[in-house]
Design a protein around this motif. Structure first.
Motif, short mmCIF file in Angstrom:
data_model
loop_
_atom_site.label_atom_id
_atom_site.label_comp_id
_atom_site.label_asym_id
_atom_site.label_seq_id
_atom_site.Cartn_x
_atom_site.Cartn_y
_atom_site.Cartn_z
N PRO A 65 0.79 -1.24 0.00
CA PRO A 65 0.00 0.00 0.00
C PRO A 65 0.82 1.28 0.00
N GLY A 66 1.92 1.33 0.78
CA GLY A 66 2.72 2.56 0.84
C GLY A 66 3.33 2.92 -0.50
N PRO A 67 4.13 2.03 -1.11
CA PRO A 67 4.68 2.32 -2.44
C PRO A 67 3.59 2.51 -3.49
N LEU A 68 2.47 1.82 -3.33
CA LEU A 68 1.39 1.98 -4.29
C LEU A 68 0.87 3.43 -4.28
N MET A 69 0.72 4.02 -3.10
CA MET A 69 0.30 5.42 -3.00
C MET A 69 1.32 6.35 -3.66
N THR A 70 2.61 6.03 -3.49
CA THR A 70 3.66 6.85 -4.09
C THR A 70 3.54 6.84 -5.61
N TRP A 71 3.33 5.66 -6.20
CA TRP A 71 3.20 5.57 -7.65
C TRP A 71 1.93 6.28 -8.14
N LEU A 72 0.85 6.16 -7.40
CA LEU A 72 -0.37 6.87 -7.78
C LEU A 72 -0.16 8.38 -7.76
#
Length: 471
Positions: A325-332
């Motif tokens: 979830p953390g890296p996913l938010m960064t990519w979004l």
């Protein structure tokens, strides 16, 4: 010019002065009322409906002013100079007087003589010292496209003794085009033959311009409404195509005993124009975990829903690759920052692992999940995370929570409770804890939330997702 009598039209008796004064008073009172309402209409021209309403009020005032002046002339009779109205009722200096807009003429067919009033000379822009034009010469002032209309009116009057009532446009010597309304009738001699024709000609240029403005703004308003309806339909269709069409509890995973019961609902706005970029989603991942997410992209209409579809598609794709979830938010965040039309958005992303009942989650400027257990509720401690699109270099932390069988997890977008600030909304939802704890399914829990929050009119849409741990 003295009044004319035709053989078949007896002279009408003029109304009494007192009756006309009463009509003038009523007209001026109505003018004041219309003008007061008109001033309340925004005048910046940004809204097509406001422009249309203002144009209608302008047209109504113009016609009431004309009526006021005509009644005043009827009361006072023909004079060399128009009567002076009191200062509060006197027309603005830039406005033409009544006598400059209404003239009269008579054409004698037996002597081929013409007689014009001074006002008609002014309307047509001709030198008062010049001779009035005959009926054969009059069309020379008229626009080519309107000449057949004038010819037909005059011919019908002279040949068939029909009354004249029509309009045509004239070009004055200074090049200005005026619209003239002509009303008249034949004057018959003793044997019933047409001896002359008389007419009253009125300059209605300003009135027609007001009517054209009303027509143009009405057409603009229709176009605006049609476009808004089309965009609304497209936004709804796009939203329905992207969001899961849940009608009851969704059980995940599809194979083996269920670990979660899920239910979700989109609460629509009260205004048709407020379709936005809110979403909810649940996705079973290849490693057996479950992705839960809610979010809200700023804006309304097709732009917001298409942006939401882009973000949701990217979120699903990255989650399938195993992105946390953390890296996913960064990519979004980087994706939203790189779009052609940058926007702001909030999002909440959770991965639930049935083995150990571990919930790992991250957020981007979004309300934290609410956890209900044993008849009580609390808001989970939120990790750091700014809004998507706020800054290019943002990083997003993660939090982890261990759930228990029977727990209820509630994810929602901002504005779930209409009119309440975020803290007030959270307290109101947490007060539902005893009832949520007694509910058997996620769908029952969702129904309680909707009953609590979905009745009031809301300015923007909201989404809520409920997950109940069953194993």
């Amino acid at each position: 010019m003295p009044p004319h009598l035709s053989a078949d039209h007896p002279a009408a008796q003029p109304p009494g002065r007192g009756a006309v004064d009463a009509l003038i008073t009523q007209t001026r009172r109505l003018k004041g009322d219309v003008d007061a309402v008109r001033r309340d209409v925004p005048g910046d021209g940004s809204d097509p409906e406001d422009r249309w309403q203002r144009a209608l009020y302008d047209l109504a005032l113009h016609q009431l002013n004309d009526l006021d002046e005509h009644l005043a002339q009827l009361r006072d009779g023909p004079e060399d100079e128009p009567p002076q109205a009191p200062p509060a009722q006197r027309p603005a200096p830039a406005r033409e007087s009544l006598l400059s807009r209404v003239g009269s003429a008579e054409w004698n067919l037996l002597s081929d003589e013409a007689s014009w009033s001074a006002e008609l000379y002014e309307i047509l822009g001709r030198d008062p010292a010049s001779a009035p034009l005959t009926l054969d010469e009059l069309p020379s002032l008229v626009l080519d496209v309107d000449r057949p209309r004038l010819t037909a009116m005059v011919t019908d009057c002279l040949v068939d003794a029909k009354r004249i009532d029509g309009e045509f446009r004239v070009v004055r010597p200074d090049g200005e085009t005026r619209t003239v309304h002509m009303m008249g009738e034949p004057v018959l001699d003793g044997d019933g033959s047409t001896a002359s024709m008389w007419a009253v000609l009125r300059d209605v240029s300003a009135l027609r311009r007001s009517q054209e403005a009303v027509s143009e703004t009405r057409d603009s308003l229709r176009h605006h409404r049609h476009r808004a309806q089309t965009e609304h339909r497209l936004a709804v269709e796009l939203q329905e195509a992207v969001l899961p069409p849940w009608r009851g509890s969704l059980r995940l995973p599809h194979q083996g005993p269920p670990a979660l019961h899920l239910a979700a609902r989109r609460l629509p706005p009260s205004s048709r124009a407020a379709i936005g970029g809110s979403w909810y989603d649940a996705l079973e991942l290849s490693d057996g975990e479950t992705l839960l997410s809610v979010g809200d992209l700023a804006g309304h209409g097709v732009a917001a829903t298409s942006g939401m579809a882009m973000l949701l598609g990217a979120l699903r794709g990255m989650a399938m690759t195993g992105t946390r979830p953390g890296p996913l938010m960064t990519w979004l965040n980087q994706l939203l920052d790189a779009t052609v039309q940058p926007a702001l958005g909030s999002a909440l992303c959770c991965r639930y692992r049935p083995d150990g009942r571990a919930l790992v989650w991250a957020r981007a400027g979004h309300p934290a999940p609410l956890l209900f257990r044993g008849g009580t509720g609390r808001r989970l401690d939120a990790p750091d995370g700014v809004l998507l699109g706020a800054t290019t270099t943002a990083s997003y932390g993660e939090a982890e929570e261990t759930l228990e069988a029977g727990d209820v997890l509630l994810l929602h977008t901002p504005g779930l409770v209409p009119g309440d600030a975020e803290e007030a909304s959270v307290r109101r939802l947490l007060d539902l804890a005893p009832r949520l704890g007694a509910a058997d399914t996620a769908q029952d829990c969702l129904r309680l939330v909707v009953e609590e929050c979905g009745g009031a009119a809301r300015e923007a849409e909201a989404c809520v997702l409920v997950a109940k741990v069953v194993a």
